[in-house]
Every structure is written in structure tokens, then in C-alpha cells.
Design an enzyme around this catalytic site. Structure first.
Site, PDB file in Angstrom:
ATOM      1  N   ILE A 150       8.179 -10.966   1.241  1.00 24.82           N
ATOM      2  CA  ILE A 150       7.000 -11.325   2.015  1.00 24.82           C
ATOM      3  C   ILE A 150       5.920 -10.284   1.751  1.00 24.82           C
ATOM      4  O   ILE A 150       6.183  -9.079   1.795  1.00 24.82           O
ATOM      5  CB  ILE A 150       7.316 -11.382   3.527  1.00 24.82           C
ATOM      6  CG1 ILE A 150       8.361 -12.468   3.808  1.00 24.82           C
ATOM      7  CG2 ILE A 150       6.052 -11.638   4.339  1.00 24.82           C
ATOM      8  CD1 ILE A 150       8.793 -12.521   5.257  1.00 24.82           C
TER       9      ILE A 150
ATOM     10  N   GLY B 116       1.494  -7.502   5.677  1.00 27.67           N
ATOM     11  CA  GLY B 116       0.226  -7.845   6.312  1.00 27.67           C
ATOM     12  C   GLY B 116      -0.859  -6.827   6.040  1.00 27.67           C
ATOM     13  O   GLY B 116      -2.029  -7.181   5.847  1.00 27.67           O
ATOM     14  N   VAL B 117      -0.485  -5.541   6.001  1.00 25.35           N
ATOM     15  CA  VAL B 117      -1.499  -4.501   5.764  1.00 25.35           C
ATOM     16  C   VAL B 117      -2.107  -4.631   4.370  1.00 25.35           C
ATOM     17  O   VAL B 117      -3.285  -4.300   4.155  1.00 25.35           O
ATOM     18  CB  VAL B 117      -0.893  -3.091   5.952  1.00 25.35           C
ATOM     19  CG1 VAL B 117      -0.547  -2.845   7.411  1.00 25.35           C
ATOM     20  CG2 VAL B 117       0.335  -2.888   5.073  1.00 25.35           C
TER      21      VAL B 117
ATOM     22  N   GLU C  91      -5.905  -5.187   3.228  1.00 24.02           N
ATOM     23  CA  GLU C  91      -6.513  -4.360   2.177  1.00 24.02           C
ATOM     24  C   GLU C  91      -7.146  -5.233   1.093  1.00 24.02           C
ATOM     25  O   GLU C  91      -8.255  -4.943   0.624  1.00 24.02           O
ATOM     26  CB  GLU C  91      -5.452  -3.446   1.565  1.00 24.02           C
ATOM     27  CG  GLU C  91      -5.880  -2.701   0.300  1.00 24.02           C
ATOM     28  CD  GLU C  91      -7.047  -1.745   0.526  1.00 24.02           C
ATOM     29  OE1 GLU C  91      -7.778  -1.461  -0.448  1.00 24.02           O
ATOM     30  OE2 GLU C  91      -7.221  -1.261   1.672  1.00 24.02           O
TER      31      GLU C  91
ATOM     32  N   HIS D  51      10.033  -4.990   0.499  1.00 23.50           N
ATOM     33  CA  HIS D  51       9.479  -5.785   1.626  1.00 23.50           C
ATOM     34  C   HIS D  51       9.562  -7.273   1.312  1.00 23.50           C
ATOM     35  O   HIS D  51       8.553  -7.880   0.977  1.00 23.50           O
ATOM     36  CB  HIS D  51       8.020  -5.378   1.866  1.00 23.50           C
ATOM     37  CG  HIS D  51       7.466  -5.812   3.193  1.00 23.50           C
ATOM     38  ND1 HIS D  51       7.037  -7.092   3.446  1.00 23.50           N
ATOM     39  CD2 HIS D  51       7.271  -5.119   4.341  1.00 23.50           C
ATOM     40  CE1 HIS D  51       6.570  -7.178   4.683  1.00 23.50           C
ATOM     41  NE2 HIS D  51       6.712  -5.985   5.248  1.00 23.50           N
TER      42      HIS D  51
END
Length: 223
Positions: free
Chosen positions: A132, A135-136, A140, A126
């Protein structure tokens, strides 16, 4: 005659460097003009480059004072180190996403950091060409900071019975990349001890800019 002498001198230098057998051939007029321009530009650039480079180095080394850049910015304080964090959170590699707590008010709020490095295990996928932080995983990491706030005797949280229950109004403002330091603040907004539900507000920053924000629901309880 002067120009011919210059051309012979220049050509002799060029041919001696390139291994030409005949060093007495005159230079074509177009090459002569180019060579003279190169000679002049080189002699001038030597002077200007010295001045320009000195100015550039001076500007980089001392924009306002003589303090080296590595000594100019203090480190984040340490309220909780990674060992203390591991005593509170049940998470372990590769899912422990909090490195240090820099501000802490038990049962109220906490500010913590995550050092984002190219060695993080999610970057190979990713993305391979543009690393990058997902976002998840930012969400978290922020939830884990919320856990540090809630898993305290003052709140009645239990490490064995603590869950991330929901998110709302989450927005991602800017990408977080390898080399960034993610600074996360989580603040308790509402606590319903009877139902073991806590509502928190979270914001994450990089360099003072908000990169992620949202509202979080945590389910807490005891055994």
C-alpha cells in the site's frame, strides 16, 4: 450385463493407466455409479464447456465492439515529461514522485500522475504482504505537483527557496496499491506574495475515485 460390460471397460482403462496387474476384477457398485456419472458428466461438460467458453471469450473480447481492450482507452496526454519536471523540481530519486504533467495552468493549477509500481522502494516495508502506498507519500506527491504550479515566474517562486509549510483537512479515502495510477490535481486558492505563502487545494484520484484530499500551505520566496 450391460452395466457389467461398462464396468469392465472402465476398470480396464483405469487399471491400464495406474498399472494394476489384474484388470478383470469387477468394479464395486458404488465405484460403478461414480464412474458412470463421471462418464456422463464428462461427455456433457465437453459440449457445455465449448459453448460456455466460446460465450465467455466472446464477452471478454467484444463487449460492445470489436476493438481490442488495449486500443480502447487513450493514453494520458503529456504536457510535461519527466525531463521537464526535473528542470523545475529539485527532487531526485527516490523522492521524485511525479511522472508526468497532463494539464497545466502556470500559477493556477496542475494535474499530474504518479505511476505506482511494485518496484517503488517503499513497498518492501509498507507492507511486505500487502503493498500500500503510504499516505504521507501521497501527500508529498501532491505537494510536488503544487510545486510545479508555484515555481513559475508568474508566481515569483524560487527552486532554491520553496518549502512545504503545512497541511490541513487531509483525508485518505481509499488505499492506493501497486498497479494504480495516481492522478493529482492541485489548485491555487490564495497567494500572499508579501509573505511568500500560498494556500492550495489538492485532490488525488485512482480510476475517478478520490483517494486523498486536503489543503496545503507552501512557502515561496526568492534568493
Amino acid at each position: 450385463m450391460a452395466s457389467m460390460a461398462v464396468s469392465q471397460s472402465i476398470f480396464s482403462t483405469l487399471t491400464s493407466q495406474r498399472g494394476f496387474e489384474n484388470a478383470s476384477l469387477p468394479l464395486p457398485s458404488s465405484m460403478l455409479k461414480h464412474s458412470l456419472v463421471v462418464c456422463r458428466s464428462n461427455s456433457l461438460s465437453t459440449h457445455f464447456n465449448k459453448t460456455r467458453n466460446t460465450s465467455f471469450i466472446t464477452n471478454c473480447a467484444s463487449p460492445e465492439n470489436d476493438t481490442p481492450i488495449e486500443l480502447r482507452y487513450p493514453a494520458f496526454p503529456t504536457v510535461m515529461d519527466i525531463n521537464q519536471i526535473r528542470e523545475i523540481l529539485p527532487h531526485r530519486f527516490p523522492f521524485l514522485l511525479v511522472d508526468r504533467v497532463i494539464e497545466y495552468n502556470p500559477g493556477v493549477s496542475a494535474v499530474a500522475i504518479k505511476n505506482v509500481t511494485i518496484n517503488d522502494n517503499f513497498f518492501p516495508g509498507h507492507f511486505p504482504e500487502r503493498p500500500i502506498m503510504p499516505g504521507v507519500l501521497m501527500v508529498e506527491a501532491m505537494a510536488q505537483v503544487g510545486g510545479l504550479v508555484m515555481l513559475q515566474p508568474e508566481v515569483g517562486g524560487s527552486r532554491e527557496n520553496f518549502f512545504f509549510a503545512g497541511i490541513d483537512k487531509v483525508r485518505f479515502r481509499k488505499p492506493v496499491i501497486a498497479g494504480d495510477t495516481l492522478v493529482m490535481r492541485m489548485t491555487l486558492i490564495k497567494l500572499q506574495k508579501r509573505f511568500g505563502i500560498a494556500k492550495m487545494e489538492g485532490k488525488a484520484y485512482v480510476g475517478g475515485d478520490v483517494v486523498c484530499e486536503g489543503e496545503f500551505l507552501m512557502a515561496t520566496g526568492s534568493e
